[in-house]
Motif scaffolding. Sequence first.
Motif, PDB file in Angstrom:
ATOM      1  N   UNK A 188      11.983   6.697   7.126  1.00 17.30           N
ATOM      2  CA  UNK A 188      11.979   5.240   7.014  1.00 17.30           C
ATOM      3  C   UNK A 188      13.286   4.741   6.385  1.00 17.30           C
ATOM      4  N   UNK A 189      13.764   5.453   5.383  1.00 17.91           N
ATOM      5  CA  UNK A 189      15.041   5.071   4.761  1.00 17.91           C
ATOM      6  C   UNK A 189      16.172   5.128   5.788  1.00 17.91           C
ATOM      7  N   UNK A 190      16.224   6.219   6.532  1.00 17.19           N
ATOM      8  CA  UNK A 190      17.283   6.365   7.540  1.00 17.19           C
ATOM      9  C   UNK A 190      17.171   5.297   8.617  1.00 17.19           C
ATOM     10  N   UNK A 191      15.940   4.953   9.026  1.00 16.34           N
ATOM     11  CA  UNK A 191      15.728   3.949  10.067  1.00 16.34           C
ATOM     12  C   UNK A 191      16.173   2.571   9.597  1.00 16.34           C
ATOM     13  N   UNK A 192      15.907   2.258   8.329  1.00 15.33           N
ATOM     14  CA  UNK A 192      16.202   0.917   7.813  1.00 15.33           C
ATOM     15  C   UNK A 192      17.634   0.763   7.321  1.00 15.33           C
ATOM     16  N   UNK A 193      18.205   1.847   6.774  1.00 22.04           N
ATOM     17  CA  UNK A 193      19.489   1.689   6.096  1.00 22.04           C
ATOM     18  C   UNK A 193      20.594   2.564   6.667  1.00 22.04           C
TER      19      UNK A 193
ATOM     20  N   UNK B 295      10.726  -0.122  -3.155  1.00 23.20           N
ATOM     21  CA  UNK B 295       9.511   0.694  -3.012  1.00 23.20           C
ATOM     22  C   UNK B 295       9.875   2.126  -2.654  1.00 23.20           C
ATOM     23  N   UNK B 296      10.805   2.279  -1.722  1.00 22.84           N
ATOM     24  CA  UNK B 296      11.201   3.621  -1.308  1.00 22.84           C
ATOM     25  C   UNK B 296      11.916   4.361  -2.448  1.00 22.84           C
ATOM     26  N   UNK B 297      12.727   3.638  -3.203  1.00 27.21           N
ATOM     27  CA  UNK B 297      13.379   4.266  -4.354  1.00 27.21           C
ATOM     28  C   UNK B 297      12.345   4.762  -5.360  1.00 27.21           C
ATOM     29  N   UNK B 298      11.316   3.968  -5.565  1.00 30.29           N
ATOM     30  CA  UNK B 298      10.258   4.364  -6.485  1.00 30.29           C
ATOM     31  C   UNK B 298       9.551   5.615  -5.994  1.00 30.29           C
ATOM     32  N   UNK B 299       9.290   5.681  -4.668  1.00 28.32           N
ATOM     33  CA  UNK B 299       8.633   6.868  -4.126  1.00 28.32           C
ATOM     34  C   UNK B 299       9.557   8.080  -4.211  1.00 28.32           C
ATOM     35  N   UNK B 300      10.844   7.889  -3.995  1.00 17.47           N
ATOM     36  CA  UNK B 300      11.798   8.994  -4.109  1.00 17.47           C
ATOM     37  C   UNK B 300      11.807   9.534  -5.534  1.00 17.47           C
TER      38      UNK B 300
ATOM     39  N   UNK C  49       0.814  -1.209   0.000  1.00 14.76           N
ATOM     40  CA  UNK C  49       0.000   0.000   0.000  1.00 14.76           C
ATOM     41  C   UNK C  49       0.854   1.268   0.000  1.00 14.76           C
ATOM     42  N   UNK C  50       2.138   1.139   0.314  1.00 15.39           N
ATOM     43  CA  UNK C  50       3.028   2.301   0.247  1.00 15.39           C
ATOM     44  C   UNK C  50       3.207   2.787  -1.190  1.00 15.39           C
ATOM     45  N   UNK C  51       2.768   1.975  -2.152  1.00 13.33           N
ATOM     46  CA  UNK C  51       2.809   2.371  -3.566  1.00 13.33           C
ATOM     47  C   UNK C  51       1.416   2.682  -4.098  1.00 13.33           C
ATOM     48  N   UNK C  52       0.446   2.860  -3.209  1.00 22.68           N
ATOM     49  CA  UNK C  52      -0.936   3.117  -3.624  1.00 22.68           C
ATOM     50  C   UNK C  52      -1.053   4.403  -4.429  1.00 22.68           C
ATOM     51  N   UNK C  53      -2.062   4.474  -5.291  1.00 25.82           N
ATOM     52  CA  UNK C  53      -2.346   5.704  -6.026  1.00 25.82           C
ATOM     53  C   UNK C  53      -2.938   6.782  -5.124  1.00 25.82           C
ATOM     54  N   UNK C  54      -3.468   6.365  -3.965  1.00 26.05           N
ATOM     55  CA  UNK C  54      -4.067   7.301  -3.018  1.00 26.05           C
ATOM     56  C   UNK C  54      -2.973   7.831  -2.077  1.00 26.05           C
ATOM     57  N   UNK C  55      -2.754   9.138  -2.083  1.00 28.52           N
ATOM     58  CA  UNK C  55      -1.654   9.700  -1.296  1.00 28.52           C
ATOM     59  C   UNK C  55      -1.838   9.486   0.205  1.00 28.52           C
ATOM     60  N   UNK C  56      -3.089   9.549   0.691  1.00 34.15           N
ATOM     61  CA  UNK C  56      -3.322   9.356   2.121  1.00 34.15           C
ATOM     62  C   UNK C  56      -3.096   7.899   2.529  1.00 34.15           C
ATOM     63  N   UNK C  57      -3.408   6.958   1.632  1.00 31.77           N
ATOM     64  CA  UNK C  57      -3.100   5.552   1.901  1.00 31.77           C
ATOM     65  C   UNK C  57      -1.588   5.361   1.964  1.00 31.77           C
ATOM     66  N   UNK C  58      -0.860   5.972   1.030  1.00 36.06           N
ATOM     67  CA  UNK C  58       0.600   5.862   1.047  1.00 36.06           C
ATOM     68  C   UNK C  58       1.168   6.386   2.362  1.00 36.06           C
ATOM     69  N   UNK C  59       0.710   7.567   2.791  1.00 36.23           N
ATOM     70  CA  UNK C  59       1.221   8.164   4.020  1.00 36.23           C
ATOM     71  C   UNK C  59       0.939   7.269   5.225  1.00 36.23           C
ATOM     72  N   UNK C  60      -0.284   6.743   5.313  1.00 33.56           N
ATOM     73  CA  UNK C  60      -0.637   5.898   6.445  1.00 33.56           C
ATOM     74  C   UNK C  60       0.171   4.601   6.436  1.00 33.56           C
ATOM     75  N   UNK C  61       0.402   4.028   5.247  1.00 32.33           N
ATOM     76  CA  UNK C  61       1.199   2.809   5.144  1.00 32.33           C
ATOM     77  C   UNK C  61       2.644   3.069   5.554  1.00 32.33           C
TER      78      UNK C  61
ATOM     79  N   UNK D 193       4.268  16.906   1.676  1.00 28.19           N
ATOM     80  CA  UNK D 193       5.262  17.162   2.725  1.00 28.19           C
ATOM     81  C   UNK D 193       5.404  15.977   3.686  1.00 28.19           C
ATOM     82  N   UNK D 194       4.302  15.452   4.176  1.00 27.39           N
ATOM     83  CA  UNK D 194       4.372  14.354   5.134  1.00 27.39           C
ATOM     84  C   UNK D 194       4.985  13.112   4.503  1.00 27.39           C
ATOM     85  N   UNK D 195       4.601  12.833   3.249  1.00 23.15           N
ATOM     86  CA  UNK D 195       5.158  11.670   2.577  1.00 23.15           C
ATOM     87  C   UNK D 195       6.669  11.819   2.395  1.00 23.15           C
ATOM     88  N   UNK D 196       7.119  13.017   2.018  1.00 23.59           N
ATOM     89  CA  UNK D 196       8.559  13.254   1.847  1.00 23.59           C
ATOM     90  C   UNK D 196       9.318  12.940   3.128  1.00 23.59           C
ATOM     91  N   UNK D 197       8.788  13.431   4.241  1.00 22.44           N
ATOM     92  CA  UNK D 197       9.477  13.257   5.509  1.00 22.44           C
ATOM     93  C   UNK D 197       9.410  11.809   5.996  1.00 22.44           C
TER      94      UNK D 197
END
Length: 380
Positions: A302-307, A273-278, A235-247, A293-297
């Motif tokens: 998440x990238x910093x936390x994981x990698x 997935x994160x590369x695609x969103x970037x 769902x982080x790749x959803x077409x719905x921006x609010x779904x992406x943010x919540x995921x 803005x929220x999705x960017x942050x």
Amino acid sequence: MAKDGGPDWNGLLKWSLAHGDGTNPPRALSEEDRKWFMEAMQANTIDVVQRMKEITQVMKTPEDVLESQGVTPENIEDMLDELQEHVESIDMANDLHSIGGLDPLLGYLKNSHAVIRAKAAEVVSTIVQNNPKSQQLVMESNGLQPLLTNFKSDPSTNARTKALGAISSLIRHNQPGISAFRLGNGYAGLKDALGSDDARLQRKALNLIQYLLHNNKADRSVATDLGLPKLMMHLASSDDSLVREAALSGLLELAQDKTSGNALPDQDKLKDILKSRIEGISLMDADDLHVAREERQLVDSLWKECYNEPSSLREKGLVVLPGEDAPQQPPPDVVGKMFEPPLRAWAAARPAPKDDSDSGSEKKNAPPLLLGPGPSSNNS
């Protein structure tokens, strides 16, 4: 009074200006003026408690009796709409139980009409939002059970979504409610909701998952065992921006848990997935970047936390745009806005995130008259 039977507001305004413009000394009102003034003021005033009692009587009336009097599901929906306006007040919400209206309202969750089941759940949500007393009353009346049933198996997606919204309000800051939600297999219902094709249902499920994971650390292993992280990654790749943010928010909540066995699965897929969103964010124009803005942050966090390194968004200057404040730590809460009701923020027992409640219904000009005369003796 006006010819249509409503208050003569124009006449009242003229009377007020004539008698209170400050240019003449005050004078005693004649009995006729006093009577006219009181009628004008009271014509559009209703006794809320009495009206709630009338609505309660309708809710207690068998469905076949209402149908015999010409009452339609739309009439009942309008009546529940009015009730929802009354119970925006916490005092009125708590009084509903005192006048015997809570149980028949919960009974409407089992109504044969989907619009009534959905609207009843919406009213329940309003009653219990930031209201520990009504939360307890609904739990004691076994109100969670029909909500869970509707959420997990109602054929109407709208009724499912409204039931989930009511569940979210009912168990928030309510540990017995959270425990009952677990025992009622609520997490399995959340998993099914994530797999639906309805963005609104997905958002509400993701928001509740994030809240539960944040406030109940032990639930993270439950979520992982059920495969919720994989669904959230999808769902982080959803077409719905609010779904992406919540995921993304839910994934970040899981990523911050470093205990054994709770790490996010398939880190390589997550990185893709994160590369695609970037890449998608990098192609946005200025207006879209502001909205995202929220999705960017969240992507950067998440990238910093994981990698253990900043994302390329930071290198491109897209995490904090010129004129924006630096993100707070922890990153912005996309779930909070889904919970705070408009008239109840002052009553919250503790600091809480905001809420994404469904929009309310339009105000009614006059209470609907639902109960008419019964069938004549000849038809009995």
